[in-house]
Motif scaffolding. Sequence first.
Motif, PDB file in Angstrom:
ATOM      1  N   GLY A  22       0.757  -1.143   0.024  1.00  0.00           N
ATOM      2  CA  GLY A  22      -0.044   0.008  -0.036  1.00  0.00           C
ATOM      3  C   GLY A  22       0.970   1.290  -0.012  1.00  0.00           C
ATOM      4  O   GLY A  22       2.098   1.204  -0.040  1.00  0.00           O
ATOM      5  N   THR A 264      -6.438   7.188  -0.585  1.00  0.00           N
ATOM      6  CA  THR A 264      -5.283   6.733  -1.186  1.00  0.00           C
ATOM      7  C   THR A 264      -4.644   8.064  -1.819  1.00  0.00           C
ATOM      8  O   THR A 264      -3.658   8.144  -2.319  1.00  0.00           O
ATOM      9  CB  THR A 264      -5.041   5.475  -1.941  1.00  0.00           C
ATOM     10  OG1 THR A 264      -5.765   5.988  -3.306  1.00  0.00           O
ATOM     11  CG2 THR A 264      -5.575   4.297  -1.608  1.00  0.00           C
ATOM     12  N   LEU A 416      -4.728  -0.686   1.071  1.00  0.00           N
ATOM     13  CA  LEU A 416      -3.955   0.199  -0.112  1.00  0.00           C
ATOM     14  C   LEU A 416      -3.573   1.482   0.209  1.00  0.00           C
ATOM     15  O   LEU A 416      -2.666   2.253  -0.372  1.00  0.00           O
ATOM     16  CB  LEU A 416      -5.168   0.379  -1.223  1.00  0.00           C
ATOM     17  CG  LEU A 416      -5.607  -0.902  -1.937  1.00  0.00           C
ATOM     18  CD1 LEU A 416      -7.111  -0.567  -2.802  1.00  0.00           C
ATOM     19  CD2 LEU A 416      -4.562  -1.254  -3.035  1.00  0.00           C
ATOM     20  N   ALA A 417      -4.301   2.049   1.433  1.00  0.00           N
ATOM     21  CA  ALA A 417      -3.581   3.258   1.743  1.00  0.00           C
ATOM     22  C   ALA A 417      -2.736   3.309   2.563  1.00  0.00           C
ATOM     23  O   ALA A 417      -1.845   4.140   2.847  1.00  0.00           O
ATOM     24  CB  ALA A 417      -4.838   3.849   2.535  1.00  0.00           C
TER      25      ALA A 417
END
Length: 456
Positions: A22, A264, A416-417
Amino acid sequence: MACPRPRVRDYVHMTDLLYVDGGNPLRGEITVRGAKNFVSKAMVAALLGETPSELRNVPQIRDVAVVSGLLRLHGVSVDLDDEAGTLRLDPTDVESAHVADIDAHAGSSRIPILFCGPLLHRLGEAFIPDLGGCRIGDRPINYHLDILRQFGAVVDKTHNGIHIRAPHRLQGTKIALPYPSVGATEQLLLTAVRAEGITELSNAAIEPEIMDLINVLQKMGAIISVATDRVIRIEGVDRLVGFQHTALSDRIEAASWAAAALATGGDVYVRGATQPEMTTFLNTFRKVGGEFTIDDEGIRFFHPGGDLNSIQLETDVHPGFMTDWQQPLVVALTQARGLSIVHETVYENRFGFVDALRGMGATIQVYKECLGGRPCRFGQRNFYHSAVISGPTPLSAADIEVPDLRGGFSHLIAALAAKGQSAVRGISLIDRGYEHFTEKLEALGAQFSREVDVRR
Ligand code: EPU
């Protein structure tokens, strides 16, 4: 990188673990197709027709495969063109199915309950498994059974399921729902259209997916009117025919990718996203500090840079902020400056997923009180249904187990972040409602690999 595109029937054999690297913004374009929570109901509606139906814009998700299987068990011929997203359903030879087969096939799906009205009209009886709860709350079916009884059906609970009979033609009736339940409103529509006489439902749910189901039923020959005060009136008819229809777009999936773009710091064009069904989400997205542009083909969602704003938010039935948007957005709120308050009023238990976010560094407290907005029906009942999110907090990678469909996608957004490599386990649950999500992640530049989870 991502696996080759699976066929729907292969999903159960899919690998179950994503390693996500991520900390990179999602950027690019993806497409959303028909709404999961409409397509499955339109498929059930086809049971009511005397001629075949055709549904277009059907996504390749596991819920569609489950409902296809249930229809086949009931003698419906189901023909799916995966690539085109076209489903042909021929209900000419409808027959009863064994409850054990339905149970085995349906898994945790609640769709079998919606087969009841159509089957009562077609066969005079229906069998359904005793549908259990799930991780977002008890999810009882009392409204559904009460509705069927009011039409004149006889409901018998047996040790292996629920047997429902129509000793005579079902009769139109007047019903007021205690709460504008989506499923109960659909139950009523699918039953009333062929009942004898007039049915009136007050306190109905009026979600766009329900309006599109009404579109389908009208194409089949039904007579349905919707008043501005949540009252739906149906004049029963003697016969219905097949329909041809293009499903409305999936506004939950669209909002999920929008939240992923925001969390994100990315920029995602969601082809197929439509404004009218997302007005409330778009207002909230803007208040949080996200930006969007809308054109005829879709909506571009992006993080403009700088701080995001904390907000006060309450989930509600349409036209309120959908409960299914809540979980993905909460991940983005961990990156907003200040205290955000989220009051969940649709499900009593939809904050279980925040434990994993806390483990990744988010500061989130959950409360039993109704915080921020008006008191709701969960207020005095010991349910942790309000959350306070304090941000921004950097998220760090973690080993996460997916709890449910929307909570699972939210965990994916968090991974993902987050900086570093996360392991997200149990991701086949996400295939239930997010079409080709690993391909979409790939298209958006996400770094991940999908593997077999040897621990399971
Ligand atoms: N409820 C009852 N008794 C009933 C039915 C519902 O008490 O007989 C309560 C529920 O426990 C809940 C509330 O009423 O607290 C609302 O439930 P509703 O019936 O509206 O939900 P549903 O029809 O079971 C659909 C979607 C959900 C979505 C809700 C609310 C489908 C297949 N599911 O569920 O979608 O959250 O409406 O919009 O259409 C999802 O897609 O992940 C999902 C959970």
